[in-house]
Motif scaffolding. Structure first.
Motif: not given
Length: 211
Positions: A68-92
């Motif tokens: 489930k992705i709410s409308k408000s959450m979709r808006n946040i995702l579409n704004r690209n205010m966050f950058r997502v990476t995978f498996n680059t800073a596990f200890a942190d």
């Protein structure tokens, strides 16, 4: 109650206590941890307790077509205010999951021994993380154990509103694209339920795990 020895063994999960404790003791070696996860069991205990191994009668899972992705959450995702990476800073990520303050929680179950054990699993390629960045700051993320067809989520953190949701959604989309069966969320919480996770019977979870 079954007390573990040095032998690499867990009793059948249908012998668990009513609340889901399968065994007590043992160690957090990579071999025992992987045997546990592949058997539908996970460790969960406080710093002053012996190691407790759990397989609750109901398992919280996310089936990807139920995300489930709410409308408000979709808006946040579409704004690209966050950058997502995978498996680059596990200890942190695991350090932040350990140290983040949570409402109604006095301490943390992510002990020093747990941290060391999962960092070892990470070095072996089994424990993985998702990182969420705002500008150059790590503001959210999660980590868990990757079994190849199921990802067993362990913990998440957020230093900005919605950052942990961004990590969760990004992971779900990645796993779905790679034909994983489900995301194991272990035990119920309202935050995950709001994202579409729900409880299924232990035997149904084991059928997917072992299928």
């Amino acid at each position: 109650m079954y007390f573990l020895s040095r032998e690499l063994y867990f009793p059948p999960v249908d012998e668990a206590s009513p609340e889901g404790i399968v065994a007590i003791g043992g160690d957090l070696s990579p071999e025992r941890l992987l045997l546990a996860y592949r058997s539908g069991i996970f460790p969960w205990f406080e710093d002053d307790e012996p190691i407790l191994w759990w397989s609750p009668p109901e398992r919280m899972v996310l089936l990807f077509d139920e995300l489930k992705i709410s409308k408000s959450m979709r808006n946040i995702l579409n704004r690209n205010m966050f950058r997502v990476t995978f498996n680059t800073a596990f200890a942190d990520v695991i350090a932040n999951c350990r140290d983040i303050k949570r409402d109604g929680q006095q301490g943390t179950w992510i002990t020093d021994a747990m941290t060391e054990a999962y960092c070892t699993l990470h070095s072996l390629g089994f424990a993985k993380s998702v990182e969420v960045w705002h500008e150059d700051a790590l503001v959210g993320g999660l980590y868990g154990v990757d079994l190849g067809h199921i990802f067993c989520g362990e913990s998440m953190f957020s230093k900005m509103p919605n950052a942990s949701k961004v990590a969760f959604i990004a992971l779900c989309k990645k796993l779905q694209a790679e034909n994983y069966r489900l995301l194991d969320c272990q035990v119920h919480n309202d935050h995950l339920e709001s994202l579409g996770a729900r409880e299924i019977l232990r035997e149904d979870f084991l059928e997917v795990l072992q299928g």
